[in-house]
Design an enzyme around this catalytic site. Sequence first.
Site, PDB file in Angstrom:
ATOM      1  N   GLY A 259      37.833  48.368  45.379  1.00  0.00           N
ATOM      2  CA  GLY A 259      36.539  49.034  45.383  1.00  0.00           C
ATOM      3  C   GLY A 259      36.585  50.446  45.912  1.00  0.00           C
ATOM      4  O   GLY A 259      37.265  51.318  45.368  1.00  0.00           O
TER       5      GLY A 259
ATOM      6  N   THR B 264      27.107  45.744  36.879  1.00  0.00           N
ATOM      7  CA  THR B 264      26.925  46.224  38.251  1.00  0.00           C
ATOM      8  C   THR B 264      27.559  47.595  38.466  1.00  0.00           C
ATOM      9  O   THR B 264      26.929  48.513  39.017  1.00  0.00           O
ATOM     10  CB  THR B 264      27.525  45.207  39.238  1.00  0.00           C
ATOM     11  OG1 THR B 264      26.860  43.955  39.076  1.00  0.00           O
ATOM     12  CG2 THR B 264      27.366  45.683  40.667  1.00  0.00           C
ATOM     13  N   VAL B 265      28.794  47.759  38.024  1.00  0.00           N
ATOM     14  CA  VAL B 265      29.506  49.017  38.278  1.00  0.00           C
ATOM     15  C   VAL B 265      28.947  50.159  37.425  1.00  0.00           C
ATOM     16  O   VAL B 265      28.719  51.266  37.914  1.00  0.00           O
ATOM     17  CB  VAL B 265      31.018  48.848  38.032  1.00  0.00           C
ATOM     18  CG1 VAL B 265      31.750  50.167  38.256  1.00  0.00           C
ATOM     19  CG2 VAL B 265      31.583  47.776  38.951  1.00  0.00           C
TER      20      VAL B 265
ATOM     21  N   LYS C 233      45.151  42.937  41.029  1.00  0.00           N
ATOM     22  CA  LYS C 233      45.179  44.109  41.908  1.00  0.00           C
ATOM     23  C   LYS C 233      46.567  44.327  42.511  1.00  0.00           C
ATOM     24  O   LYS C 233      47.059  45.461  42.564  1.00  0.00           O
ATOM     25  CB  LYS C 233      44.141  43.937  43.019  1.00  0.00           C
ATOM     26  CG  LYS C 233      42.713  43.861  42.520  1.00  0.00           C
ATOM     27  CD  LYS C 233      41.758  43.437  43.636  1.00  0.00           C
ATOM     28  CE  LYS C 233      40.346  43.267  43.129  1.00  0.00           C
ATOM     29  NZ  LYS C 233      39.435  42.746  44.181  1.00  0.00           N
TER      30      LYS C 233
END
Length: 432
Positions: free
Chosen positions: A137, A15-16, A208
Site C-alpha cells: 500500500g 476502492t483504489v 508481493k
Amino acid sequence: MTADTFRIGLAGLGTVGVGVIKILQTHADMIAARAGRKIEVLAISARDQGRDRGVDLSAYEWTENPERMAGDPRLDAVVEVMGGSDGPALSLVETALKARKPVVTANKALIATHGVRLAGLSDQTGTPLKFEAAVAGGIPVIKALRESFAGNRLNAVYGILNGTCNYILTEMRRTGRNFLDVLEEAQAKGYAEADPTFDIDGIDAAHKLSILTALGFGVKPDFPAMKIAGIRHVSAGDIDHAAELGYRIKLLGVARRLDDGKIVQSVEPCLVPEGHPLAAVDDVFNAVFVDGDFMGKEMLVGRGAGEGPTASAVVADLIDLVRGDRGPSFGVPVDDLVTATWAGPADIISGFYLHLNVLDKPGVLAAVSAILRDYNVSVEAMIQRGRNPDQPVSIVLTTHEARQADIDGACAEIAKLPQVTGSPCVMKLIEI
C-alpha cells in the site's frame, strides 16, 4: 492537450481507482506544484458504468473497452487498477507498453506472474512501468529497494505483507477466539473479502514477496517456486502456546540469501519473539524489514492496503512519471535479472514449533522423542496440558535448529503413530 497538463486514463473504479480520483481532485494544485504539471484524469473505464461510487465522475469520458486507452493519443499514461493476473488487465498493460504509453499499476498478481515479460517490453520500448502500489500500500518499499538501498547487497527482505491476516491473528491473540469467528468479524468490518482465499491462504502475500525478492536480489520473479502456507490451521491454542513460550504468531513473507547463494523464499505463519519489532506490528498494519550489508536493518511500517494508502502510492508513481523518472522496473534492465537458485528443505535451517494432538496413553512421548532423535531433531522446550483418557490432549514442542527436511520427515512419521490424531502443526521460529 496543453503542455502543462499530464492526462491519464484510469482503468478500474474499485476502492483504489476511486481513491486515485479523490486524491487528484482534492490536491490538484498541490500535486501540480510538486510534479511540475497538472495531472488530470481524462478517461475512465470499469465494468459497471451506472454504479454510484461516491465521487463525481461526470467530467471524465467513459471508455467501454479499457484497451482503447493504449491507443488514445490524448493520454500521457494509463493507470491500471482493475486487478487480476490475466484478462483485461494484462491486455491493457501489454498493449500500452507496446504503444509506448507509460503504465502505473497496483496489480501485484499481474507483476508477480508476468513481470519479466512486461518489464522486457518496458525496456525495449523505453516506456516506464511503475508498480509502487502493488506491494504494501502506502509504504514506499518498492522505491526504497530500487533507489534508497541501491548501494547495498541485500541479505534479506521480510515482513508482514497482508493486513487481513495480521488483523485476524491480532484479534485471536487479544480475545482468545478461534480463526473462523475472527474471520467473520473481519469480513463484517471490510478487512476481509467475501471470498478471503487469496488473503488467508497466503497468496496475496506471496505475490508481493515475489516482487520484493526480484527487486532485492536481482532475480526473475518466480511465483510458482514459492512455498506458501496460510493461517487457516492456526488455532487459538497455538496463539496461547506461542505466548507462553515468549512468541507471537505472524504470517511472514521471507526472502533471504544463504551463504551458498541460494535464496529462501516463503510465505507462512511463524513464531516471532515478543521482543522483535515485528511482534508489535498489529491489526491491519504491514511492516517490511530490509537487511543490507552496509545499511544494516531498516523497518518500514504502515497501512498496507485500503483506498487511501494504495491510491497514494499510485499518485506518487504518476508524479514520478511527470518528473521524468524512467528507471528500469526492477531496478536493473530485465536482461540483467538472473534465474535464482531456490533453497530447498535440505538447505533451510531453523528452530521449529510443533503442536501435536495425542491420545493420553503411556509411551506416546517416548515414541515422539524417538522419531525426533532418529531425524536429528533436538527438543528445546515442551508444554503438556491436561489429562483426559477420552479426548486428545495437546503436546507442544520447540526444537533447536534443525533442517526443514528433517522436521518434515519426522512429522510425517509422527503423524502415523496410532496415538496421534490429525497432522502435526509445524511453524518456524524466526530470529532474524
